[in-house]
Design a protein around this motif. Structure first.
Motif, short mmCIF file in Angstrom:
data_model
loop_
_atom_site.label_atom_id
_atom_site.label_comp_id
_atom_site.label_asym_id
_atom_site.label_seq_id
_atom_site.Cartn_x
_atom_site.Cartn_y
_atom_site.Cartn_z
N GLY A 23 61.16 50.44 -22.94
CA GLY A 23 61.96 51.56 -23.44
C GLY A 23 61.42 52.91 -22.99
O GLY A 23 62.15 53.71 -22.38
N PRO A 24 60.12 53.21 -23.25
CA PRO A 24 59.56 54.47 -22.74
C PRO A 24 59.63 54.59 -21.22
O PRO A 24 59.85 55.69 -20.69
N ALA A 25 59.45 53.47 -20.51
CA ALA A 25 59.54 53.52 -19.04
C ALA A 25 60.93 53.96 -18.61
O ALA A 25 61.08 54.80 -17.71
N ALA A 26 61.96 53.40 -19.25
CA ALA A 26 63.33 53.79 -18.92
C ALA A 26 63.58 55.25 -19.28
O ALA A 26 64.24 55.99 -18.54
N GLY A 27 63.04 55.68 -20.43
CA GLY A 27 63.22 57.08 -20.83
C GLY A 27 62.58 58.05 -19.86
O GLY A 27 63.18 59.07 -19.49
N GLU A 33 51.01 58.94 -7.76
CA GLU A 33 51.80 59.92 -8.53
C GLU A 33 51.81 59.47 -9.99
O GLU A 33 52.31 58.39 -10.30
N PRO A 34 51.25 60.27 -10.92
CA PRO A 34 51.02 59.80 -12.30
C PRO A 34 52.26 59.27 -13.00
O PRO A 34 52.22 58.20 -13.60
N LYS A 35 53.39 60.01 -12.95
CA LYS A 35 54.57 59.59 -13.70
C LYS A 35 55.12 58.28 -13.16
O LYS A 35 55.44 57.36 -13.92
N ALA A 36 55.22 58.19 -11.82
CA ALA A 36 55.74 56.95 -11.21
C ALA A 36 54.81 55.78 -11.52
O ALA A 36 55.26 54.66 -11.75
N ILE A 52 53.68 50.64 -14.33
CA ILE A 52 52.76 49.82 -15.13
C ILE A 52 53.46 49.33 -16.39
O ILE A 52 53.34 48.15 -16.77
N MET A 53 54.23 50.22 -17.06
CA MET A 53 54.95 49.78 -18.26
C MET A 53 56.02 48.75 -17.92
O MET A 53 56.26 47.80 -18.68
N ASN A 54 56.67 48.90 -16.77
CA ASN A 54 57.65 47.90 -16.33
C ASN A 54 57.00 46.54 -16.08
O ASN A 54 57.56 45.50 -16.41
N VAL A 113 59.04 47.78 -26.49
CA VAL A 113 58.29 49.02 -26.74
C VAL A 113 57.55 49.51 -25.51
O VAL A 113 57.01 50.62 -25.52
N THR A 114 57.51 48.71 -24.45
CA THR A 114 56.93 49.20 -23.18
C THR A 114 58.03 49.57 -22.18
O THR A 114 57.93 50.57 -21.48
#
Length: 664
Positions: free
Chosen positions: A286-290, A233-236, A241-243, A283-284
């Motif tokens: 933060g977007p993951a949490a958002g 699933e792309p979003k997950a 990966i960012m986490n 910076v990785t």
């Protein structure tokens, strides 16, 4: 029962099954059991591991918050307001960021430590993590200017022992012969300060750096495992990966910080590496949490039942009863239960027509009549009752409790900060040997305040969510019980001084000590130096008293007034709850004891406000506060203990229940 066992012989049932197989749903039917962790035994150990890591990191960031707070108050090169603008900004931003991480990890713990998925806690954790990452950027942005400037003399920035702790040209302001003595006094004071600074560096080393580095190693293993199953699933996949990247960066950061904080001489290169790693992580992550907030907030749809506009309420209830009877008591094949559920929930007109004619099924009247005669060991539960939105008349009161829980968590955080300062540098209360009684009260007060924070944040995880969270309630009860023992310890230590009216209360105010130097101090300074040394000591005592007064005002506003007002609202909620709960003896006893304790805490914090907000203080007010606090603790403690017996009770196993149900 024979009619039910021969359900395959029902006229037209083949057509129903075939038609049900062709139906297309807007979203797949969800099994509510999938929300409960015990229904996933292969995942449960991993979920509980995440629970432990969340709690450990919450505690680690608490230690880091304490260190940053001290640095902002009294760490040369980092303290505020004007010792170093860059260092002050880094200290304040670091403190705020650490507090935000505590809120985030405790929110995630409220989910991972509970019995089921808690979308409200996940959503809160994501948002606070997003805020914390902005804080990380601010902290690093302030610190990197100093840490990565290798043209500066790093040894001079260590603040281990300042070679010249006095300002330039200080000799011009002291009489002849006093300079060596004043310089010696200043150097001794600088040495004491450097030792205290070193102790806080070691606290940062052990409680924050080493703990977080180890915790992120475990966390990255959990994230890699999660990514392995989520990446279709792309979003997950993007979130995971960012986490993973951010966790590796934080391992690098805290390892570098440990090199600097644990080493006596420190390391500018390690601090610079830590800053760069922290920026990469922020910076990785933060977007993951958002991105995660878009899923966490959307999880509420799991709990929403499909509306059935075209089915009468009576017919719907009777059909549910028949399906329940068939699937629960007669152990029919899973296929029939699935077909019945799909037929019930689908909205198309053709299926609705089939459902509306269900009363024509041969033998259905006997099924309904027999279902009515069955006796259950406990009544069937309506899962809708667990969700607050299904109780619109209760929802405003629940949300009010949510707000009060959060407000009081913040109020006790302020009180914890004040008690910590008192234990460090408040004359008459500081440790280790300034005053044994005062030291005991300060340390016990700090630990108690931290425990109250945990309790109220646990209760907030329940009241601010979408549904009842028994795990959060259980955690809140136990930490409240611990906090009440802490209140007794704090009061037991403080009441000895506060209620002894034979002592000179003015002498205990510590506003300005008339003689801040030890007895016979003149014998240790040369002739002519005494007036200057005495003046310097008095100026220092005056500065200390002003700082003490600022912390008293912080206690007054952030803790005393806020808590007094909050307990007024809380007692209204408790009285309303008691009005409906008192037919049940245990619930009635809990509510009545809670009401008594809330009134006692209103009395306590009002009395504390009288003392803390008034320049001269009030010994009688402090004594009254101690007595009120003891009354509150000895009533709220048993209430919390009794509440654990219901809030922490294991949920019944539906499989085991079914084995013991009467069968015909």
């Amino acid at each position: 029962m024979q009619t039910i066992n021969d359900w395959e012989d029902i006229p037209g049932i083949d057509n129903v099954i075939e038609h049900a197989k062709t139906l297309e749903l807007k979203q797949p039917l969800r099994n509510l059991n999938d929300l409960f962790y015990e229904s996933q035994p292969e995942e449960l150990p991993w979920i509980r591991t995440e629970c432990v890591i969340d709690v450990v990191q919450g505690a680690a960031y608490l230690g880091q918050a304490v260190v940053f707070l001290y640095k902002a108050i009294d760490y040369d090169g980092l303290k505020c307001p004007n010792n170093s603008p860059v260092g002050c900004a880094a200290s304040v931003a670091g403190f705020i960021t650490s507090i935000t991480w505590i809120a985030s990890y405790l929110s995630f713990a409220a989910n991972a430590c509970g019995a089921a998925v808690n979308s409200g806690a996940l959503c809160a954790g994501d948002w606070t993590a997003l805020m914390a990452n902005f804080g990380e950027m601010a902290t690093v942005g302030a610190a990197v200017k100093e840490d990565c400037d290798f043209n500066k003399d790093w040894i001079a920035l260590l603040h281990v022992t300042d070679a010249n702790p006095l300002p330039p040209n200080w000799q011009a302001f002291v009489p002849a012969g006093a300079a060596p003595t004043v310089e010696t006094i200043a150097k001794v004071d600088a040495l004491r300060t450097s030792k205290r600074n070193r102790n806080f560096d070691l606290t940062q080393c052990v409680m924050a750096d080493v703990t977080n580095a180890a915790a992120y190693i475990v966390r990255v293993i959990l994230q890699i495992r999660s990514a392995a199953s989520a990446c279709p699933e792309p979003k997950a996949c993007a979130i995971n990966i960012m986490n993973i990247i951010s966790s590796f960066a934080w391992i690098s950061q805290f390892t570098a910080l440990a090199v600097s904080d644990c080493w006596t001489k420190g390391s500018q290169k390690a601090l610079c590496a830590a800053d760069i790693s922290d920026m990469v992580a922020a910076v990785t992550n933060g977007p993951a949490a958002g991105i995660a907030t878009t899923s966490a907030a959307g999880r509420r749809s799991i709990f929403q039942w499909t509306k059935m506009e075209e089915i009468g309420e009576a017919a719907r209830n009777r059909f549910l009863m028949s399906v329940e009877s068939i699937s629960r008591y007669c152990q029919l094949q899973d296929q029939f239960a699935a077909v019945a559920t799909m037929v019930l929930l689908h909205r198309t007109s053709s299926v609705m027509q089939t459902i509306n004619d269900w009363e024509e099924i041969p033998g259905i009247d006997k099924v309904i009549e027999h279902a009515k005669t069955l006796e259950l060991k406990q009544p069937l539960r309506n899962l809708n009752d667990l969700f607050y939105e299904s109780q619109p008349e209760e929802l405003p009161w629940i949300r009010t409790e949510c707000v009060i829980d959060v407000v009081q968590g913040a109020a006790y955080l302020g009180q914890a900060v004040v008690f910590l300062y008192k234990a460090i540098d408040y004359d008459g209360l500081k440790c280790p040997n300034n005053s044994p009684v005062g030291c005991a009260a300060s340390v016990a007060g700090f630990i108690t305040s931290i425990t109250w924070i945990a309790s109220y944040l646990s209760f907030a995880a329940n009241a601010c969510g979408a549904a009842v969270n028994s795990g959060a309630l259980c955690a809140g009860d136990w930490t409240a019980l611990m906090a009440n023992f802490g209140e007794m310890a704090t009061v037991g230590a403080a009441v000895k001084e506060d209620c002894d009216f034979n002592k000179d209360w003015i002498a205990l105010l510590h506003v300005t000590d008339a003689n801040p130097l030890p007895p016979n101090w003149q014998a240790f300074v040369p002739a002519g130096a005494a007036p200057t040394v005495e003046t310097i000591a008095k100026v220092d005592a005056l500065r200390t008293s002003k700082r003490n007064r600022n912390f008293d005002l912080t206690q007054c506003v952030m803790a005393d007034v806020t808590n007094a007002a909050s307990y007024i609202v809380r007692v209204i909620l408790q009285i309303r709850s008691a009005a409906s709960a008192c037919p049940e003896p245990k619930a009635c006893a809990i509510n009545i004891m809670n009401i008594i304790s809330s009134f006692a805490w209103i009395s306590q914090f009002t009395a504390l406000a009288v003392s803390d907000c008034w320049t001269k203080g009030s010994q009688k007010a402090l004594c009254a506060a101690d007595i009120s606090d003891m009354v509150a603790a000895v009533t709220n403690g048993p209430a919390a203990g009794i509440a654990t017996t219901s809030d922490c009770a294991d949920m019944p196993d539906p499989v085991e229940e079914e084995k013991h149900l009467p069968m015909d």
